[in-house]
Design an enzyme around this catalytic site. Sequence first.
Site, mmCIF file in Angstrom:
data_model
loop_
_atom_site.group_PDB
_atom_site.id
_atom_site.type_symbol
_atom_site.label_atom_id
_atom_site.label_comp_id
_atom_site.label_asym_id
_atom_site.label_seq_id
_atom_site.Cartn_x
_atom_site.Cartn_y
_atom_site.Cartn_z
ATOM 1 N N HIS A 161 -24.097 14.801 -0.922
ATOM 2 C CA HIS A 161 -23.848 15.123 -2.467
ATOM 3 C C HIS A 161 -22.764 16.484 -2.272
ATOM 4 O O HIS A 161 -22.842 17.115 -1.625
ATOM 5 C CB HIS A 161 -24.993 15.607 -2.977
ATOM 6 N N LYS B 31 0.541 -1.196 0.086
ATOM 7 C CA LYS B 31 -0.002 0.153 0.023
ATOM 8 C C LYS B 31 0.828 1.428 -0.135
ATOM 9 O O LYS B 31 0.473 2.278 -0.535
ATOM 10 C CB LYS B 31 -1.035 -0.121 1.115
HETATM 11 P P1 FAD Z 1 1.747 -13.509 9.333
HETATM 12 O O1 FAD Z 1 1.316 -12.088 9.226
HETATM 13 O O2 FAD Z 1 2.211 -14.260 8.412
HETATM 14 O O3 FAD Z 1 2.413 -13.460 10.981
HETATM 15 C C1 FAD Z 1 3.010 -14.555 11.414
HETATM 16 C C2 FAD Z 1 4.276 -14.467 11.975
HETATM 17 O O4 FAD Z 1 4.344 -15.629 12.840
HETATM 18 C C3 FAD Z 1 5.315 -14.030 11.281
HETATM 19 O O5 FAD Z 1 5.907 -12.962 11.619
HETATM 20 C C4 FAD Z 1 6.446 -15.314 11.464
HETATM 21 O O6 FAD Z 1 7.752 -14.922 11.429
HETATM 22 C C5 FAD Z 1 5.822 -15.637 12.648
HETATM 23 N N1 FAD Z 1 6.203 -17.250 12.969
HETATM 24 C C6 FAD Z 1 6.129 -18.214 11.943
HETATM 25 N N2 FAD Z 1 6.443 -19.400 12.358
HETATM 26 C C7 FAD Z 1 7.157 -19.184 13.760
HETATM 27 C C8 FAD Z 1 7.583 -19.977 14.724
HETATM 28 N N3 FAD Z 1 7.656 -21.121 14.609
HETATM 29 N N4 FAD Z 1 7.926 -19.336 16.002
HETATM 30 C C9 FAD Z 1 7.920 -17.888 16.080
HETATM 31 N N5 FAD Z 1 7.424 -16.974 15.161
HETATM 32 C C10 FAD Z 1 6.941 -17.801 13.987
HETATM 33 N N6 FAD Z 1 -4.163 -8.728 3.628
HETATM 34 C C11 FAD Z 1 -5.066 -7.703 3.820
HETATM 35 O O7 FAD Z 1 -6.144 -7.763 4.691
HETATM 36 N N7 FAD Z 1 -4.913 -6.639 3.254
HETATM 37 C C12 FAD Z 1 -3.931 -6.360 2.220
HETATM 38 O O8 FAD Z 1 -3.974 -5.302 1.598
HETATM 39 C C13 FAD Z 1 -2.942 -7.412 2.087
HETATM 40 N N8 FAD Z 1 -1.930 -7.258 1.417
HETATM 41 C C14 FAD Z 1 -1.251 -8.276 1.195
HETATM 42 C C15 FAD Z 1 0.010 -8.170 0.265
HETATM 43 C C16 FAD Z 1 0.898 -9.087 0.105
HETATM 44 C C17 FAD Z 1 2.024 -8.963 -0.709
HETATM 45 C C18 FAD Z 1 0.727 -10.174 0.941
HETATM 46 C C19 FAD Z 1 1.854 -11.316 0.893
HETATM 47 C C20 FAD Z 1 -0.187 -10.445 1.890
HETATM 48 C C21 FAD Z 1 -1.121 -9.437 1.912
HETATM 49 N N9 FAD Z 1 -2.340 -9.545 2.774
HETATM 50 C C22 FAD Z 1 -3.157 -8.384 2.790
HETATM 51 C C23 FAD Z 1 -2.324 -10.883 3.663
HETATM 52 C C24 FAD Z 1 -1.935 -10.345 4.969
HETATM 53 O O9 FAD Z 1 -0.768 -10.216 5.078
HETATM 54 C C25 FAD Z 1 -2.300 -11.766 5.959
HETATM 55 O O10 FAD Z 1 -3.588 -12.147 5.809
HETATM 56 C C26 FAD Z 1 -1.833 -11.511 7.271
HETATM 57 O O11 FAD Z 1 -0.554 -11.217 7.761
HETATM 58 C C27 FAD Z 1 -1.987 -12.736 8.133
HETATM 59 O O12 FAD Z 1 -1.716 -12.593 9.399
HETATM 60 P P2 FAD Z 1 -1.268 -13.907 10.324
HETATM 61 O O13 FAD Z 1 -0.935 -13.071 11.722
HETATM 62 O O14 FAD Z 1 -2.206 -14.931 10.238
HETATM 63 O O15 FAD Z 1 0.257 -14.311 9.717
#
Ligand code: FAD
Length: 460
Positions: free
Chosen positions: A434, A48
């Site tokens: 509007h 973004k």
């Molecule tokens: P993540 O954000 O992936 O976080 C998981 C964390 O766990 C990571 O920091 C990782 O290092 C850590 N981790 C993993 N395994 C271990 C372990 N064994 N021990 C310790 N730490 C660990 N979503 C939107 O809603 N809007 C958007 O505009 C958007 N744009 C995106 C653009 C791109 C290019 C990408 C790739 C994704 C985008 N997304 C967007 C999706 C969004 O980034 C994800 O849905 C979101 O980050 C998921 O959150 P999460 O907490 O499940 O996982």
Amino acid sequence: MIDLLVIGGGPGGYVAAIRASQFGLEVILVEKDNLGGTCLNRGCIPTKAYFQNAKALRTMQNSQEFSISLDNLRFDMAAAKRRKDKIVANLATGVKRLLHSNKIKVISGEARLVDAKTVLVNGEEVQAKNIIIASGSKPTLLPIKGIESDKVLTSDEINDITTVPEKLVIIGAGVIGLEYANIFNTFGSRVTLIESMPLVLNYLDTELSKRMAIFLKRQGIDLHTSTLVEEIIAAGENLIVKAAGKKGDMEVSADIVLVASGRSAQTDNLGLDRLGIKTENGFIQVNENYETNLKNIYAIGDVIGDPMLAHVASEEGIAVAERIAGHSGPNINYNAVPSCIFTFPEIAVVGMGEEEAKAKGINYQVGKYPFSANGKAMTMGETDGMVKVLADENGFIIGVHIIGPHASDLILEGIVLVKNRLNTKEIKGTIHPHPTLGEAIAEAILDIDNQAIHLNPKTK
Ligand code: FAD
């Protein structure tokens, strides 16, 4: 023994940790990389930030529309990266402070499950009554010959390039592929977008997918759908991408190839198999309370699969934290999850599209309104797109689909309509100011009953 250990500091994990701490639970969060996860460091925020660079550049390139002459426009990718890094760093500091002020202990290291109540991190065992796995996802690499080239990047790496590639080939026309296609096309790359399915953004209402394909081509993006990449060959400084499509075989030259072909669960080294935690296609299986098949081990966010969105991960984090604290967390309505795509023009949708409504046997009605008939859109010089609203046979709104300027802001009204299953009769008389883009939503709703005011019935 602490109350809760959270694995992963992305928008799922850190939000769950904060909510649990607000209930007085003792919480430890383990993060192996940077706080903020994919969303903050490699996903939502970097893309973004670049989208805004591209938006500013487009406005300047189009300055004649606003009676302004500009010469010698230059875009500096390295400076844009520095801006992006600063935004990411500011937000990461904010997450760190939030966790600290909520008295959450953050351990930097990789977490591995030892048993249902023990996690190993940095060689030490931590015992917790409850564990939330929020380890997120990672890019999927397709089994394409030559994909191991260091000029083939994923979304993790392309955010850190400092020069604009002259020729960029993107494999995959889903959300990520399309966002980068629009960004780099505006920055000056010659972009070729290759998609194996017949449509871009194939999960959307087909009408929006088809319109987006037209807008992509109009911007000069070379789009090839129903085309399979077969091989990537090194050719001096460049790469040659070989693909087979509707019109036969093709070869495209690229200085960089971006693989944007989906995401897989990030569960490496977590120890799921040893504990017998059930997965399907790599994604952790959970029940309606986000509990895995092992009691008191929960999973949320991308690691449990679609919809892989930051706001969904956070909402699931809140729901689980509240349940663990003995409260009934929010009941997430997956039919009302908004999804935004930051392209030119933007797309934002919530609820069912026509194909889904048909598949569910719903006798739906449609109302539409084009931005070309909206006064505010005209003043902005952004008249591409439309609002499309679906209601069931009784007039209850089941889907709002926007392709057009500021769709990602406009969808907020659609979320309220779909989440609360409001009826067209109830909504009529809700005054829209509007001149605003939101008037297009009001008119699209009126159009369901053929009552749109600023729509020539003959041109429908
Ligand atoms: P993540 O954000 O992936 O976080 C998981 C964390 O766990 C990571 O920091 C990782 O290092 C850590 N981790 C993993 N395994 C271990 C372990 N064994 N021990 C310790 N730490 C660990 N979503 C939107 O809603 N809007 C958007 O505009 C958007 N744009 C995106 C653009 C791109 C290019 C990408 C790739 C994704 C985008 N997304 C967007 C999706 C969004 O980034 C994800 O849905 C979101 O980050 C998921 O959150 P999460 O907490 O499940 O996982």
